[in-house]
Design an enzyme around this catalytic site. Sequence first.
Site, PDB file in Angstrom:
ATOM      1  N   TYR A 158       0.838  -1.212   0.000  1.00 39.68           N
ATOM      2  CA  TYR A 158       0.000   0.000   0.000  1.00 39.68           C
ATOM      3  C   TYR A 158       0.873   1.263   0.000  1.00 39.68           C
ATOM      4  O   TYR A 158       0.648   2.196  -0.781  1.00 39.68           O
ATOM      5  CB  TYR A 158      -0.896  -0.044   1.244  1.00 39.68           C
ATOM      6  CG  TYR A 158      -1.857   1.099   1.395  1.00 39.68           C
ATOM      7  CD1 TYR A 158      -3.040   1.156   0.651  1.00 39.68           C
ATOM      8  CD2 TYR A 158      -1.603   2.122   2.310  1.00 39.68           C
ATOM      9  CE1 TYR A 158      -3.929   2.207   0.819  1.00 39.68           C
ATOM     10  CE2 TYR A 158      -2.494   3.173   2.480  1.00 39.68           C
ATOM     11  CZ  TYR A 158      -3.657   3.212   1.735  1.00 39.68           C
ATOM     12  OH  TYR A 158      -4.534   4.255   1.896  1.00 39.68           O
TER      13      TYR A 158
ATOM     14  N   LYS B 157       1.124   4.210  -2.866  1.00 37.44           N
ATOM     15  CA  LYS B 157       0.807   5.609  -2.578  1.00 37.44           C
ATOM     16  C   LYS B 157       2.009   6.530  -2.847  1.00 37.44           C
ATOM     17  O   LYS B 157       1.837   7.692  -3.219  1.00 37.44           O
ATOM     18  CB  LYS B 157       0.314   5.758  -1.134  1.00 37.44           C
ATOM     19  CG  LYS B 157      -0.994   5.011  -0.863  1.00 37.44           C
ATOM     20  CD  LYS B 157      -2.126   5.529  -1.736  1.00 37.44           C
ATOM     21  CE  LYS B 157      -3.451   4.881  -1.441  1.00 37.44           C
ATOM     22  NZ  LYS B 157      -4.539   5.387  -2.296  1.00 37.44           N
TER      23      LYS B 157
HETATM   24  P1  NAP Z   1     -13.322   2.956   1.291  1.00 39.71           P
HETATM   25  O1  NAP Z   1     -14.283   3.493   2.294  1.00 39.71           O
HETATM   26  O2  NAP Z   1     -12.852   1.547   1.415  1.00 39.71           O
HETATM   27  O3  NAP Z   1     -13.949   3.192  -0.177  1.00 39.71           O
HETATM   28  C1  NAP Z   1     -13.232   2.793  -1.298  1.00 39.71           C
HETATM   29  C2  NAP Z   1     -13.960   3.213  -2.566  1.00 39.71           C
HETATM   30  O4  NAP Z   1     -13.172   2.771  -3.680  1.00 39.71           O
HETATM   31  C3  NAP Z   1     -15.329   2.557  -2.710  1.00 39.71           C
HETATM   32  O5  NAP Z   1     -16.210   3.444  -3.347  1.00 39.71           O
HETATM   33  C4  NAP Z   1     -15.027   1.363  -3.631  1.00 39.71           C
HETATM   34  O6  NAP Z   1     -16.141   0.937  -4.410  1.00 39.71           O
HETATM   35  C5  NAP Z   1     -13.966   1.942  -4.525  1.00 39.71           C
HETATM   36  N1  NAP Z   1     -13.123   0.930  -5.145  1.00 39.71           N
HETATM   37  C6  NAP Z   1     -12.343   0.000  -4.549  1.00 39.71           C
HETATM   38  N2  NAP Z   1     -11.727  -0.766  -5.473  1.00 39.71           N
HETATM   39  C7  NAP Z   1     -12.121  -0.291  -6.679  1.00 39.71           C
HETATM   40  C8  NAP Z   1     -11.837  -0.653  -8.017  1.00 39.71           C
HETATM   41  N3  NAP Z   1     -11.003  -1.651  -8.315  1.00 39.71           N
HETATM   42  N4  NAP Z   1     -12.415   0.043  -9.010  1.00 39.71           N
HETATM   43  C9  NAP Z   1     -13.275   1.075  -8.730  1.00 39.71           C
HETATM   44  N5  NAP Z   1     -13.582   1.466  -7.488  1.00 39.71           N
HETATM   45  C10 NAP Z   1     -13.017   0.776  -6.481  1.00 39.71           C
HETATM   46  O7  NAP Z   1     -11.977   3.829   1.234  1.00 39.71           O
HETATM   47  P2  NAP Z   1     -11.628   5.281   1.861  1.00 39.71           P
HETATM   48  O8  NAP Z   1     -11.146   5.079   3.229  1.00 39.71           O
HETATM   49  O9  NAP Z   1     -12.724   6.226   1.568  1.00 39.71           O
HETATM   50  O10 NAP Z   1     -10.342   5.633   0.983  1.00 39.71           O
HETATM   51  C11 NAP Z   1     -10.415   6.350  -0.250  1.00 39.71           C
HETATM   52  C12 NAP Z   1      -9.008   6.614  -0.745  1.00 39.71           C
HETATM   53  O11 NAP Z   1      -8.285   7.332   0.257  1.00 39.71           O
HETATM   54  C13 NAP Z   1      -8.195   5.336  -1.005  1.00 39.71           C
HETATM   55  O12 NAP Z   1      -7.363   5.525  -2.124  1.00 39.71           O
HETATM   56  C14 NAP Z   1      -7.370   5.197   0.249  1.00 39.71           C
HETATM   57  O13 NAP Z   1      -6.192   4.477   0.011  1.00 39.71           O
HETATM   58  C15 NAP Z   1      -7.086   6.652   0.576  1.00 39.71           C
HETATM   59  N6  NAP Z   1      -6.736   6.869   1.973  1.00 39.71           N
HETATM   60  C16 NAP Z   1      -7.597   6.541   2.983  1.00 39.71           C
HETATM   61  C17 NAP Z   1      -7.221   6.749   4.307  1.00 39.71           C
HETATM   62  C18 NAP Z   1      -8.122   6.413   5.463  1.00 39.71           C
HETATM   63  O14 NAP Z   1      -7.667   6.543   6.624  1.00 39.71           O
HETATM   64  N7  NAP Z   1      -9.365   5.992   5.241  1.00 39.71           N
HETATM   65  C19 NAP Z   1      -5.955   7.295   4.580  1.00 39.71           C
HETATM   66  C20 NAP Z   1      -5.102   7.613   3.545  1.00 39.71           C
HETATM   67  C21 NAP Z   1      -5.515   7.402   2.231  1.00 39.71           C
HETATM   68  P3  NAP Z   1     -17.172  -0.207  -3.880  1.00 39.71           P
HETATM   69  O15 NAP Z   1     -18.013   0.478  -2.814  1.00 39.71           O
HETATM   70  O16 NAP Z   1     -17.959  -0.594  -5.070  1.00 39.71           O
HETATM   71  O17 NAP Z   1     -16.331  -1.292  -3.325  1.00 39.71           O
END
Ligand code: NAP
Length: 248
Positions: free
Chosen positions: A156, A160
């Site tokens: 991961y 990133k």
């Molecule tokens: P999340 O709640 O798990 O949501 C992920 C989203 O991505 C969902 O809408 C999912 O769709 C979609 N997705 C996953 N795989 C996909 C694919 N192969 N093709 C198209 N869509 C896909 O994640 P989040 O926490 O909101 O994170 C969003 C972004 O921020 C990510 O890139 C994550 O790495 C980054 N981020 C998050 C955090 C954190 O603390 N949460 C911190 C740093 C960075 P479905 O609903 O259809 O599965």
Amino acid sequence: MGLLAGKVALITGATRGIGRAIALKYAAEGANIAFTYLSSAEAAEQLIQEIETLGVKAAGYRSDAASYEQAHTLATEVHKTFGRIDILVHNAGITRDTLLMRMSEEMWDTVIDTNLKSAFNITHAVAPIMARQRGGSIVYMSSVVGIGGNAGQANYAASKAGLIALSKSVAKEFGARGVRANCIAPGFIQTDMTAVLSDEIRASFVENISLRRAGTPEDVAGVALFLGSELSAYVTGQTIPCCGGMKG
Ligand code: NAP
């Protein structure tokens, strides 16, 4: 008039968490929204309705970010439906966490394909459209672990970090055509992705955050609004941490 009035935004992975908050924030500022998801068809329908109540156009597409073909089909369809693409937020991402020596090749490949190769796929499909328009803003969702690394997240963190170098390269290649590219590096944000963490890990994260709280998807959406809008017209090739002052 909203900050994004009349603009068209394409957001990958917007059915939940950060992507969903960005879609709603952009829509509230007047942008028409195209978004993708992988499996949450029902959540996609609901989001379309919520966006439309804000008085803008919305369309959801089931499109696997890891697929080069699907990314190109998506960009063509969005361009045909909306007439232009002003903002691309590449937000879709997943985790497959474990220590490096326990990590399978499949865990490595799945995360790199979904988080990093996906960014190449969608940039390759959308940047030429923006270049022809002589303007656009691309926002990649990186992470603080892409800057500092993290034990148990080698795949991961590498994906990133790759987004940061990709954004700087895209900024240099497309700057002359008025296309900007930047990253957001969120810290610990409360979404489904972090809901799996134990209370103990959660508490230890919060202890290391200056603001003494986890972030919300809306916190990240505020930074995405800055980068997507003309407020950041002279900002490109940068990574903005959104982490409440998390210590590295
Ligand atoms: P999340 O709640 O798990 O949501 C992920 C989203 O991505 C969902 O809408 C999912 O769709 C979609 N997705 C996953 N795989 C996909 C694919 N192969 N093709 C198209 N869509 C896909 O994640 P989040 O926490 O909101 O994170 C969003 C972004 O921020 C990510 O890139 C994550 O790495 C980054 N981020 C998050 C955090 C954190 O603390 N949460 C911190 C740093 C960075 P479905 O609903 O259809 O599965």
